[in-house]
Design a protein around this motif. Structure first.
Motif, PDB file in Angstrom:
ATOM      1  N   VAL A 151       0.612  -1.171   0.542  1.00 53.91           N
ATOM      2  CA  VAL A 151      -0.297  -0.112  -0.163  1.00 53.91           C
ATOM      3  C   VAL A 151       0.586   1.553  -0.098  1.00 53.91           C
ATOM      4  O   VAL A 151       1.661   1.213   0.251  1.00 53.91           O
ATOM      5  CB  VAL A 151      -0.920   0.012   1.140  1.00 53.91           C
ATOM      6  CG1 VAL A 151      -1.301   1.115   1.843  1.00 53.91           C
ATOM      7  CG2 VAL A 151      -1.523  -0.926   0.937  1.00 53.91           C
ATOM      8  N   CYS A 152       0.250   1.969  -0.831  1.00 52.34           N
ATOM      9  CA  CYS A 152       1.471   3.384  -0.756  1.00 52.34           C
ATOM     10  C   CYS A 152       0.185   4.579  -0.660  1.00 52.34           C
ATOM     11  O   CYS A 152       0.263   4.881  -1.926  1.00 52.34           O
ATOM     12  CB  CYS A 152       2.038   3.812  -2.100  1.00 52.34           C
ATOM     13  SG  CYS A 152       3.477   4.792  -2.185  1.00 52.34           S
ATOM     14  N   PRO A 153      -0.149   5.252   0.684  1.00 49.42           N
ATOM     15  CA  PRO A 153      -1.292   5.803   0.668  1.00 49.42           C
ATOM     16  C   PRO A 153      -0.761   7.366  -0.110  1.00 49.42           C
ATOM     17  O   PRO A 153       0.310   7.818   0.055  1.00 49.42           O
ATOM     18  CB  PRO A 153      -1.177   6.143   2.076  1.00 49.42           C
ATOM     19  CG  PRO A 153      -0.810   5.069   2.893  1.00 49.42           C
ATOM     20  CD  PRO A 153       0.112   4.526   1.806  1.00 49.42           C
TER      21      PRO A 153
ATOM     22  N   PHE B  99       2.542   9.364   0.091  1.00 50.29           N
ATOM     23  CA  PHE B  99       3.068  10.643  -0.272  1.00 50.29           C
ATOM     24  C   PHE B  99       1.872  11.896   0.459  1.00 50.29           C
ATOM     25  O   PHE B  99       0.695  11.613   0.619  1.00 50.29           O
ATOM     26  CB  PHE B  99       2.065  10.724  -1.586  1.00 50.29           C
ATOM     27  CG  PHE B  99       2.748   9.769  -2.512  1.00 50.29           C
ATOM     28  CD1 PHE B  99       3.474  10.293  -3.993  1.00 50.29           C
ATOM     29  CD2 PHE B  99       3.149   8.461  -2.868  1.00 50.29           C
ATOM     30  CE1 PHE B  99       4.654   9.877  -4.907  1.00 50.29           C
ATOM     31  CE2 PHE B  99       4.090   8.256  -3.833  1.00 50.29           C
ATOM     32  CZ  PHE B  99       4.743   8.532  -4.723  1.00 50.29           C
ATOM     33  N   LEU B 100       2.198  12.524   0.517  1.00 46.26           N
ATOM     34  CA  LEU B 100       1.705  14.055   0.773  1.00 46.26           C
ATOM     35  C   LEU B 100       1.775  14.815   0.225  1.00 46.26           C
ATOM     36  O   LEU B 100       1.596  15.227  -0.353  1.00 46.26           O
ATOM     37  CB  LEU B 100       2.639  14.400   2.302  1.00 46.26           C
ATOM     38  CG  LEU B 100       1.498  15.498   3.256  1.00 46.26           C
ATOM     39  CD1 LEU B 100       0.972  14.535   4.193  1.00 46.26           C
ATOM     40  CD2 LEU B 100       2.466  15.816   4.746  1.00 46.26           C
TER      41      LEU B 100
ATOM     42  N   ARG C 228      10.846   8.457   3.583  1.00 52.60           N
ATOM     43  CA  ARG C 228      10.551   8.191   2.683  1.00 52.60           C
ATOM     44  C   ARG C 228       8.806   9.470   2.099  1.00 52.60           C
ATOM     45  O   ARG C 228       8.325   7.991   1.170  1.00 52.60           O
ATOM     46  CB  ARG C 228      10.071   6.540   3.045  1.00 52.60           C
ATOM     47  CG  ARG C 228      11.560   5.497   2.906  1.00 52.60           C
ATOM     48  CD  ARG C 228      10.845   4.145   2.757  1.00 52.60           C
ATOM     49  NE  ARG C 228      10.702   3.936   1.764  1.00 52.60           N
ATOM     50  CZ  ARG C 228      10.418   2.538   0.808  1.00 52.60           C
ATOM     51  NH1 ARG C 228      10.401   1.577   1.506  1.00 52.60           N
ATOM     52  NH2 ARG C 228      10.051   2.626  -0.022  1.00 52.60           N
ATOM     53  N   LEU C 229       8.728   9.727   3.215  1.00 53.23           N
ATOM     54  CA  LEU C 229       7.278  10.896   2.453  1.00 53.23           C
ATOM     55  C   LEU C 229       7.790  11.519   0.693  1.00 53.23           C
ATOM     56  O   LEU C 229       9.268  12.313   1.201  1.00 53.23           O
ATOM     57  CB  LEU C 229       7.097  11.242   3.268  1.00 53.23           C
ATOM     58  CG  LEU C 229       5.592  11.880   3.279  1.00 53.23           C
ATOM     59  CD1 LEU C 229       4.686  11.154   3.502  1.00 53.23           C
ATOM     60  CD2 LEU C 229       5.362  13.220   4.216  1.00 53.23           C
TER      61      LEU C 229
ATOM     62  N   VAL D 217       5.740   9.786 -10.220  1.00 52.55           N
ATOM     63  CA  VAL D 217       4.688   8.874  -9.883  1.00 52.55           C
ATOM     64  C   VAL D 217       2.893  10.029 -10.258  1.00 52.55           C
ATOM     65  O   VAL D 217       3.031  11.175  -9.725  1.00 52.55           O
ATOM     66  CB  VAL D 217       4.294   8.948  -8.861  1.00 52.55           C
ATOM     67  CG1 VAL D 217       2.764   7.963  -8.436  1.00 52.55           C
ATOM     68  CG2 VAL D 217       5.065   7.720  -8.649  1.00 52.55           C
ATOM     69  N   LEU D 218       2.441   9.995 -11.110  1.00 51.79           N
ATOM     70  CA  LEU D 218       1.317  10.571 -11.798  1.00 51.79           C
ATOM     71  C   LEU D 218       0.565   9.892 -11.249  1.00 51.79           C
ATOM     72  O   LEU D 218      -0.216   9.283 -11.154  1.00 51.79           O
ATOM     73  CB  LEU D 218       1.252  10.690 -12.923  1.00 51.79           C
ATOM     74  CG  LEU D 218       2.236  11.245 -14.346  1.00 51.79           C
ATOM     75  CD1 LEU D 218       2.640  10.798 -16.277  1.00 51.79           C
ATOM     76  CD2 LEU D 218       2.942  12.362 -13.925  1.00 51.79           C
ATOM     77  N   PHE D 219      -0.561  10.857 -10.555  1.00 57.35           N
ATOM     78  CA  PHE D 219      -1.643  10.389 -10.029  1.00 57.35           C
ATOM     79  C   PHE D 219      -2.694  11.305 -11.200  1.00 57.35           C
ATOM     80  O   PHE D 219      -3.282  12.606 -10.167  1.00 57.35           O
ATOM     81  CB  PHE D 219      -1.624  11.019  -8.986  1.00 57.35           C
ATOM     82  CG  PHE D 219      -0.945  10.796  -8.234  1.00 57.35           C
ATOM     83  CD1 PHE D 219      -2.039   9.103  -6.930  1.00 57.35           C
ATOM     84  CD2 PHE D 219       0.252  11.170  -6.823  1.00 57.35           C
ATOM     85  CE1 PHE D 219      -0.211   8.660  -5.978  1.00 57.35           C
ATOM     86  CE2 PHE D 219       0.836  10.691  -6.701  1.00 57.35           C
ATOM     87  CZ  PHE D 219      -0.013   9.679  -5.358  1.00 57.35           C
TER      88      PHE D 219
END
Length: 363
Positions: free
Chosen positions: A29-31, A72-73, A100-101, A155-157
């Motif tokens: 999981v990578c929130p 990711f924040l 790692r954030l 990383v593209l969201f």
């Protein structure tokens, strides 16, 4: 197709669900934690936090709940109020507890030096958020190059909130995937969507089933694109809608007791009475869930065991609204990791659960 990239409101319930996720799931999981605007009352403080408190609360909660795994924040909803200095403080504190954030930048942020300064070192350096209607691969590549970051570090969201989810829209999604992948090589292109309604879809003492259209639409889109599956990723908004609207005032009011339970094909929403104490009301809600066809069993996740024990009267309470969000999210995360794992031939063992005698339960 793992890891799974959920977009989660950075609230206590969601953090608690992530923190209590079994280790064998956490690595998948990578929130993308979305920081609420400073108009949102904080459940723990019982009031709207100050700008300084927002930065320290995010750091504290990340430290407790997600200190080691990549995440990711996303500050876009709070950035205007926090200002450049506030956002910088937010990330300084947050990255001190989780190295790692990574920051999420909007398209406008790509030309903002203050946001560019948030980009981290490493193989993946930032996330870039865009609404599906603002996807412009050529402009995106130029902006990333001007920022001095290589596309494969991003990383593209792609947020499909508001899109007409369904098989008819899948070709359009596939085309967006093709265009982005054809423009540059990205670390991942993440699809994010939710079919959960913007408002609670049931009245008091009612239940309903919501088709998981965000999931089936993604499956259909995979058949419409030439992009290799390992360059794409799935995300949703947890057990919640995609439109993140937060209160603009003090909020308050009585929470509407309900649970959102993600099944294999539908999300079951069960709402209890709007009057009376929460404990017996939520016990009835949990009972409806374990007696439904959607229920996955006690060993599926700790949240499922908690729902079962609460239904049987083996817990004192099901918690408050924050606890309900935790249960919704905790079960949902496991559901999606298992669904994505099945696509890659990965199976997960059931949790061990304590045995209770039915006589003891009845007593």
């Amino acid at each position: 197709m793992l890891p799974y990239y959920p977009a989660l409101r950075a609230k206590p319930g969601e953090f608690a669900a992530c923190g209590r996720l079994a280790a064998r799931y956490q690595g998948h999981v990578c929130p993308r934690f979305v920081v609420p605007p400073p108009t949102e009352p904080d459940p723990e403080k019982g009031r709207i936090p100050t700008l300084d408190e927002i930065a320290y609360m995010m750091g504290e909660r990340l430290g407790k709940s997600w200190p080691h795994q990549r995440a990711f924040l996303d500050p876009q909803l709070a950035a205007a109020a926090l200002g450049d200095e506030g956002v910088a403080t937010l990330f300084r504190i947050a990255t001190s507890v989780n190295s790692r954030l990574l920051p999420v930048l909007t398209i406008a942020d790509l030309t903002n030096p203050a946001r560019q300064a948030l980009v981290q070192d490493g193989n993946v350096r930032a996330g870039i958020y865009m609404d599906f209607e603002e996807v412009d691969p050529t402009a995106l590549v130029e902006a990333v190059e001007k920022m001095g970051v290589r596309s494969e570090h991003c990383v593209l969201f792609v947020d499909f909130t508001g899109a007409p989810l369904g098989a008819d829209f899948a070709p359009a999604i596939g085309e967006i995937f093709d265009q982005l992948d054809g423009a540059a090589r990205w670390s991942k292109i993440v699809y994010q969507a939710s079919a959960y309604p913007d408002t609670l879809p049931v009245g008091a003492n009612e239940r309903t089933l919501i088709p998981r259209a965000e999931w089936t639409t993604f499956q259909a889109a995979l058949k419409e694109t030439g992009v290799q599956p390992d360059r794409l990723a799935y995300g949703d908004f947890g057990a919640d809608c995609g439109r993140m609207v937060f209160p603009k005032g003090k909020g308050g009011g009585r929470p509407r007791p309900h649970l959102r339970y993600t099944g294999k094909t539908h999300t079951l929403v069960v709402r209890g009475s709007d009057s009376g104490a929460f404990t017996p009301t939520m016990r009835d809600v949990c009972k409806e869930i374990i007696e439904s066809n959607e229920y996955s069993g006690r060993g599926f996740s700790p949240a499922d065991d908690r729902i079962w024990r609460n239904a049987k009267g083996l817990t004192e309470t099901c918690g408050d609204a924050t606890g309900w969000r935790e249960l919704n999210t905790a079960h949902h995360l496991v559901r999606i990791v298992r669904d994505l794992g099945a696509m890659s031939g990965i199976e997960f063992d059931e949790d061990l659960v304590a045995e209770y005698s039915e006589q003891g339960v009845l007593l």
